[in-house]
Design a protein around this motif. Structure first.
Motif, PDB file in Angstrom:
ATOM      1  N   TRP A  57      10.330   4.537   4.689  1.00 59.51           N
ATOM      2  CA  TRP A  57       9.740   5.268   5.273  1.00 59.51           C
ATOM      3  C   TRP A  57      10.650   6.652   5.800  1.00 59.51           C
ATOM      4  CZ3 TRP A  57       4.682   5.092   5.951  1.00 59.51           C
ATOM      5  CH2 TRP A  57       3.889   4.013   5.907  1.00 59.51           C
ATOM      6  N   ARG A 103       5.648  13.851  -6.865  1.00 60.76           N
ATOM      7  CA  ARG A 103       6.542  12.734  -6.925  1.00 60.76           C
ATOM      8  C   ARG A 103       8.170  12.946  -7.579  1.00 60.76           C
ATOM      9  NH1 ARG A 103       3.763   9.641  -9.708  1.00 60.76           N
ATOM     10  NH2 ARG A 103       4.895   9.465 -11.628  1.00 60.76           N
ATOM     11  N   VAL A 157       0.610  -1.130  -0.018  1.00 60.46           N
ATOM     12  CA  VAL A 157      -0.075  -0.025  -0.099  1.00 60.46           C
ATOM     13  C   VAL A 157       0.929   1.225   0.102  1.00 60.46           C
ATOM     14  CG1 VAL A 157      -1.850   1.372   1.307  1.00 60.46           C
ATOM     15  CG2 VAL A 157      -1.910  -1.076   0.866  1.00 60.46           C
ATOM     16  N   LEU A 158       2.014   1.310   0.912  1.00 60.78           N
ATOM     17  CA  LEU A 158       2.872   2.512   0.826  1.00 60.78           C
ATOM     18  C   LEU A 158       3.453   2.536  -0.427  1.00 60.78           C
ATOM     19  CD1 LEU A 158       4.309   4.591   2.163  1.00 60.78           C
ATOM     20  CD2 LEU A 158       6.093   2.849   2.949  1.00 60.78           C
ATOM     21  N   LEU A 196       2.267   1.696  -3.504  1.00 61.71           N
ATOM     22  CA  LEU A 196       1.130   2.320  -4.297  1.00 61.71           C
ATOM     23  C   LEU A 196       1.032   3.998  -4.071  1.00 61.71           C
ATOM     24  CD1 LEU A 196      -0.840   1.580  -6.481  1.00 61.71           C
ATOM     25  CD2 LEU A 196      -2.387   0.795  -4.714  1.00 61.71           C
ATOM     26  N   LEU A 197       0.880   4.179  -2.876  1.00 65.36           N
ATOM     27  CA  LEU A 197       0.792   5.624  -2.352  1.00 65.36           C
ATOM     28  C   LEU A 197       1.843   6.514  -3.124  1.00 65.36           C
ATOM     29  CD1 LEU A 197      -0.442   8.041  -0.773  1.00 65.36           C
ATOM     30  CD2 LEU A 197       1.338   7.216   1.132  1.00 65.36           C
ATOM     31  N   CYS A 198       3.154   5.618  -2.990  1.00 59.44           N
ATOM     32  CA  CYS A 198       4.418   6.534  -3.647  1.00 59.44           C
ATOM     33  C   CYS A 198       4.205   6.617  -5.429  1.00 59.44           C
ATOM     34  CB  CYS A 198       5.503   5.835  -3.248  1.00 59.44           C
ATOM     35  SG  CYS A 198       6.113   5.875  -1.375  1.00 59.44           S
ATOM     36  N   GLY A 228       8.995   4.324  -2.840  1.00 60.77           N
ATOM     37  CA  GLY A 228       8.111   3.175  -3.070  1.00 60.77           C
ATOM     38  C   GLY A 228       8.853   1.881  -3.417  1.00 60.77           C
ATOM     39  N   TRP A 260       1.816   9.618  -5.819  1.00 57.60           N
ATOM     40  CA  TRP A 260       2.054  10.805  -4.840  1.00 57.60           C
ATOM     41  C   TRP A 260       2.164  11.806  -6.036  1.00 57.60           C
ATOM     42  CZ3 TRP A 260       3.935  10.693   0.256  1.00 57.60           C
ATOM     43  CH2 TRP A 260       4.103  11.924   0.849  1.00 57.60           C
TER      44      TRP A 260
END
Length: 123
Positions: free
Chosen positions: A108, A60, A49-50, A52-54, A68, A57
């Motif tokens: 992170w 970006r 999920v992180l 995918l968020l990246c 990501g 973004w």
């Protein structure tokens, strides 16, 4: 909005694999192996999920894309290492799992740096 399609695809594949391993843990293993597989699939899903968020973004840059990829790769390495320990008895993979953990932590931290560096636009 542009999307990093390769990162999004890899994140989606990681998510699917996390569900598969989690389902196998719930229905096809004993308690000790279930714990390893459940932990691995949980971390893999969160980091899919992180990733995918990246991939989506809005501002970006290189740091976000790198975060990501590190997230997706770290989740995969960690999950597969725990799966190899539980399913194949390869205890040597206990030395590989922390590599996945370091990659996830680095993701992170890179995202933190990218968020602090990003220009805020007035609403």
């Amino acid at each position: 909005m542009t999307i990093s399609r390769q990162l999004a695809a890899f994140a989606a594949l990681n998510g699917a694999l996390a569900v598969l391993i989690g389902a196998f843990a719930a229905h096809g293993t004993g308690p000790q192996i279930k714990t390893l597989l459940t932990t691995g699939s949980h971390y893999q899903m969160v980091h899919a999920v992180l990733a995918l968020l990246c991939a989506v973004w809005p501002a970006r840059g290189r740091l976000v894309v790198l975060a990501g990829w590190l997230s997706a790769l770290g989740g995969l390495v960690f999950c597969l290492a725990l799966s190899a320990i539980g399913l194949l008895g390869l205890t040597v993979m206990g030395a590989v799992a922390p590599i996945g953990g370091v990659l996830m932590i680095a993701a992170w931290l890179l995202l933190l740096v990218a968020a602090l560096r990003s220009q805020s636009t007035p609403a």
